[in-house]
Scaffold this motif. Structure first.
Motif, mmCIF file in Angstrom:
data_model
loop_
_atom_site.group_PDB
_atom_site.id
_atom_site.type_symbol
_atom_site.label_atom_id
_atom_site.label_comp_id
_atom_site.label_asym_id
_atom_site.label_seq_id
_atom_site.Cartn_x
_atom_site.Cartn_y
_atom_site.Cartn_z
ATOM 1 N N HIS A 96 60.678 52.780 2.568
ATOM 2 C CA HIS A 96 60.974 52.304 4.261
ATOM 3 C C HIS A 96 60.319 51.164 4.102
ATOM 4 N N LEU A 97 60.229 50.651 5.109
ATOM 5 C CA LEU A 97 59.242 49.465 5.154
ATOM 6 C C LEU A 97 58.449 49.785 6.404
ATOM 7 N N TRP A 98 57.236 49.279 6.292
ATOM 8 C CA TRP A 98 56.379 50.040 8.107
ATOM 9 C C TRP A 98 56.891 48.164 8.503
ATOM 10 N N ASP A 99 57.262 47.936 10.024
ATOM 11 C CA ASP A 99 57.252 47.460 10.889
ATOM 12 C C ASP A 99 56.131 47.877 11.757
ATOM 13 N N PRO A 100 54.941 46.382 11.470
ATOM 14 C CA PRO A 100 53.799 46.555 11.732
ATOM 15 C C PRO A 100 53.729 46.125 13.824
ATOM 16 N N GLU A 101 54.951 45.225 14.605
ATOM 17 C CA GLU A 101 54.502 45.253 15.631
ATOM 18 C C GLU A 101 55.434 46.666 16.242
ATOM 19 N N ARG A 102 56.046 47.487 15.824
ATOM 20 C CA ARG A 102 56.608 48.889 16.045
ATOM 21 C C ARG A 102 55.670 50.012 16.280
ATOM 22 N N GLU A 103 55.367 49.701 14.569
ATOM 23 C CA GLU A 103 54.673 50.604 14.025
ATOM 24 C C GLU A 103 55.020 51.981 14.358
ATOM 25 N N VAL A 104 56.421 52.001 13.408
ATOM 26 C CA VAL A 104 57.270 52.553 12.775
ATOM 27 C C VAL A 104 57.646 52.086 11.053
ATOM 28 N N THR A 105 58.093 53.038 10.316
ATOM 29 C CA THR A 105 58.516 52.516 9.718
ATOM 30 C C THR A 105 60.133 53.012 9.156
ATOM 31 N N ARG A 106 60.771 52.021 8.841
ATOM 32 C CA ARG A 106 62.482 52.074 8.898
ATOM 33 C C ARG A 106 62.439 52.245 7.777
ATOM 34 N N PRO A 107 64.036 52.840 7.160
ATOM 35 C CA PRO A 107 64.296 53.074 5.981
ATOM 36 C C PRO A 107 65.041 51.395 5.802
ATOM 37 N N MET A 108 65.240 50.567 4.586
ATOM 38 C CA MET A 108 65.749 49.520 4.256
ATOM 39 C C MET A 108 67.338 49.726 3.642
ATOM 40 N N ARG A 109 68.076 48.766 3.407
ATOM 41 C CA ARG A 109 69.462 49.822 3.737
ATOM 42 C C ARG A 109 69.181 49.536 2.288
ATOM 43 N N SER A 110 70.440 50.385 2.273
ATOM 44 C CA SER A 110 69.909 51.293 0.381
ATOM 45 C C SER A 110 70.563 50.015 -0.470
ATOM 46 N N LYS A 111 71.382 49.601 -0.408
ATOM 47 C CA LYS A 111 71.951 47.781 -1.116
ATOM 48 C C LYS A 111 71.015 47.354 -1.652
ATOM 49 N N GLU A 112 69.985 47.361 -1.040
ATOM 50 C CA GLU A 112 69.052 45.869 -1.531
ATOM 51 C C GLU A 112 68.087 47.037 -2.337
ATOM 52 N N PHE A 113 67.461 48.308 -3.157
ATOM 53 C CA PHE A 113 66.830 48.332 -3.786
ATOM 54 C C PHE A 113 68.012 49.733 -4.634
#
Lengths: 479, 104
Positions: free
Chosen positions: A251-268
């Protein structure tokens, strides 16, 4: 956390930029702020035919860190190639340590909170690796700066021993304190000197097996680490409570919205194909080098805390506040240098200075006066030249104006009056005006004393030196 | 890891060629996949010769000599040579290397 039925299981991977002059494998400067692609050479740009040569100081700093963390220093460790393709990685692989890192095991001890025992957070490993370059995304293209390519990083991996967001932050603070104390890192999270990846899972409180975990990448402040873990733990508990499974994902932390969201699985979806780096023979650390470094170890945060408590007669709480930030300890010492009592200085810093910092949301050096000026102000209090309340007003004014203590006290007319004649004159005026009360006092109503002190201070606009006022007033009241 | 195909001369499958190409961010036309499969199989066949030696009692060796890696002092010895470093860049923007837009 939302429910007591679950327990969070947290492990941290911390990447620390190391405090060296030159890069890990070449003689390019590591300093920040150079124009793009100015601190680069054929080695860190992966030109054909170059060979990496390891920086001795990096090895020493990592050994110092390992010793501070009670790790085993491996006499034989190995560099490996971690292969992946990305524009900021010129070689197409990162030189890192894989199955034979330099420091193995160890632990970091967290000071006991009010209600418990000290906690030992075990480490898996500390290893060395090189940083990648930096991508800037423009309108129609991406721009790459390799100044950071090959800058030495130390990765410190903890076991999943942390059980709450607060504990994770406490661990990170203690680790940062150690890195700064041994000179391995400047510890400036906001400037990217420390980056943190967090592994989080939850499990029913009585379970012994670990739940599926998610990894939250690239957190660069204590606040984000704490918020991201709180968010992710709650999210996982909700998923499990709803009967869903936790996907093992990044996941990546989104500091603006204060949520974590999954990275697209292809990227990793990486298959790093690690293998031993053929360009670097194993790193051999002779036992006498470890012994030499051990003998030269500086004071670690736990020892510094003990020393502050002992030398300055401060409580554990006072010490934890003063040494909880990088900058307050130095500020405190510089205030003391003005001959100020340690308790007075500590109290002032914990109340007035921290208030100024918190209210202005600026770094200490901008929010508060120079420690020398704060010391000079407290000196005036200790010498009875100004009252404590006057010092508080002066301090607030100094924070705003940036002027010195002497000038501010003079400007605001806060200097205390210690002149006996002036005080006697004020006493005479008060006694003359309060004939009835004076008679009562002299007839035995001694508790009127406070009333007279107040009246004299009022007559002097609050500037009378309380000690001299007391002396003179007692004499006058006695008749 | 993907299983190797059974046929001896096909040491590497199309599946594996595509996997490696994906890791290397390479886009291959079907004909290229086929020819790479053949070439890579041939290379692996060549390396296979090593399997004729009995190495089951020999420890894996990544390096010869056990003297350890040399160390250098922590000193800045390189000086800004941005122009030289950028000389071979296919595209640049000021002192930056310019690459196709990275899509996150």
């Amino acid at each position: 956390m939302k429910t007591d039925a679950y327990e969070a299981v947290i492990g941290l991977e911390v990447h620390a930029h190391m405090l060296t002059r030159s890069k890990l494998f070449c003689g390019c400067a590591t300093e920040f702020g150079a124009p793009p692609n100015h601190n680069v050479c054929p080695v860190c740009m992966a030109m054909p035919g170059v060979l990496p040569v390891l920086n001795r100081h990096v090895v020493e700093l990592a050994i110092r860190t390992g010793l501070a963390a009670h790790s085993e220093i491996a006499p034989h460790s190995v560099f490996a190639r971690k292969s992946y393709f990305y524009p900021d990685l010129p070689k197409g692989y990162q030189i890192s340590q894989y199955d034979e890192p330099l420091c193995r095991g160890g632990y970091i001890e967290l000071a006991a909170r009010q209600d418990g025992e000290p906690r030992r957070i075990r480490l898996v490993r500390i290893h060395l690796e090189e940083d990648a370059g930096k991508n800037i995304h423009a309108e129609s293209a991406s721009l790459v700066d390799f100044n950071r390519s090959g800058v030495p990083l130390m990765e410190i991996v903890s076991e999943p021993d942390l059980r709450s967001p607060e504990e994770a932050v406490a661990y990170l603070r203690e680790l940062r304190g150690i890195l700064v104390a041994v000179g391995a890192s400047d510890g400036k999270m906001e400037e990217g000197s420390l980056r943190c990846d967090v592994n989080v899972s939850v499990r029913p409180r009585d379970a012994t097996e670990l739940g599926a975990r998610t990894e939250i990448k690239n957190l660069n402040s204590f606040r984000f680490v704490e918020k991201a873990i709180v968010y992710e733990v709650n999210r996982q508990i909700e998923e499990i409570a709803a009967g869903r499974r936790i996907a093992q994902e990044t996941h990546l932390w989104d500091p603006e919205r204060e949520v974590t969201r999954p990275m697209r699985s292809k990227e990793f979806a990486n298959d790093y194909r690690y293998f031993p780096e053929p360009d670097l023979p194993p790193l051999i650390v002779p036992p006498d080098l470890v012994e030499k470094i051990k003998a030269e170890m500086p004071d670690l945060p736990a020892q510094q805390r003990e020393k502050y408590a002992r030398d300055f007669g401060l409580t554990t709480y006072e010490v934890s506040v003063l040494l909880g930030r990088n900058d307050l300890g130095d500020y405190f010492v510089n205030v003391l240098a003005q001959g100020i009592n340690a308790k007075t200085a500590a109290n002032w810093i914990m109340t007035e200075v921290l208030r100024a910092v918190n209210e202005s949301a600026q770094p200490l050096e901008k929010a508060a006066p120079q420690p020398q000026e704060t010391g000079a102000l407290l000196r005036m209090v200790e010498d009875s030249r100004i009252s404590l309340n006057a010092a508080k007003s002066a301090f607030a004014a100094m924070c705003r104006s940036g002027k010195g203590a002497q000038a501010t006290v003079a400007e605001l007319g806060l200097a205390q009056v210690s002149d006996e004649a002036a005080i006697a004159e004020a006493c005479d005026r008060v006694l003359a005006a309060e004939g009835a009360k004076l008679a009562e006092y002299r007839a035995g109503r001694e508790k009127l004393y406070g009333f007279f002190v107040g009246a004299v201070m009022k007559a002097m606009g609050g500037k009378g030196n309380p000690k001299v006022v007391n002396e003179v007033l007692r004499r006058k009241l006695a008749g | 890891m993907l299983e190797l195909p059974a046929m001896a001369q096909e040491k590497i499958s199309l599946e594996q060629v595509r996997h490696v190409a994906r890791l290397a961010r390479l886009e291959l036309a079907p004909a290229e996949e086929e020819s790479l499969r053949a070439e890579m199989s041939e290379m692996l066949g060549y390396v296979d010769k090593l399997n004729e030696l009995a190495t089951d009692k020999v420890a894996p060796t990544a390096q010869v000599g056990e003297s350890g890696t040399p160390l250098r002092e922590d000193a800045v010895t390189n000086h800004a040579a941005a122009e030289a470093m950028l000389a071979n860049a296919p595209a640049r923007d000021g002192f930056f290397f310019k690459v196709p837009k990275i899509i996150e």
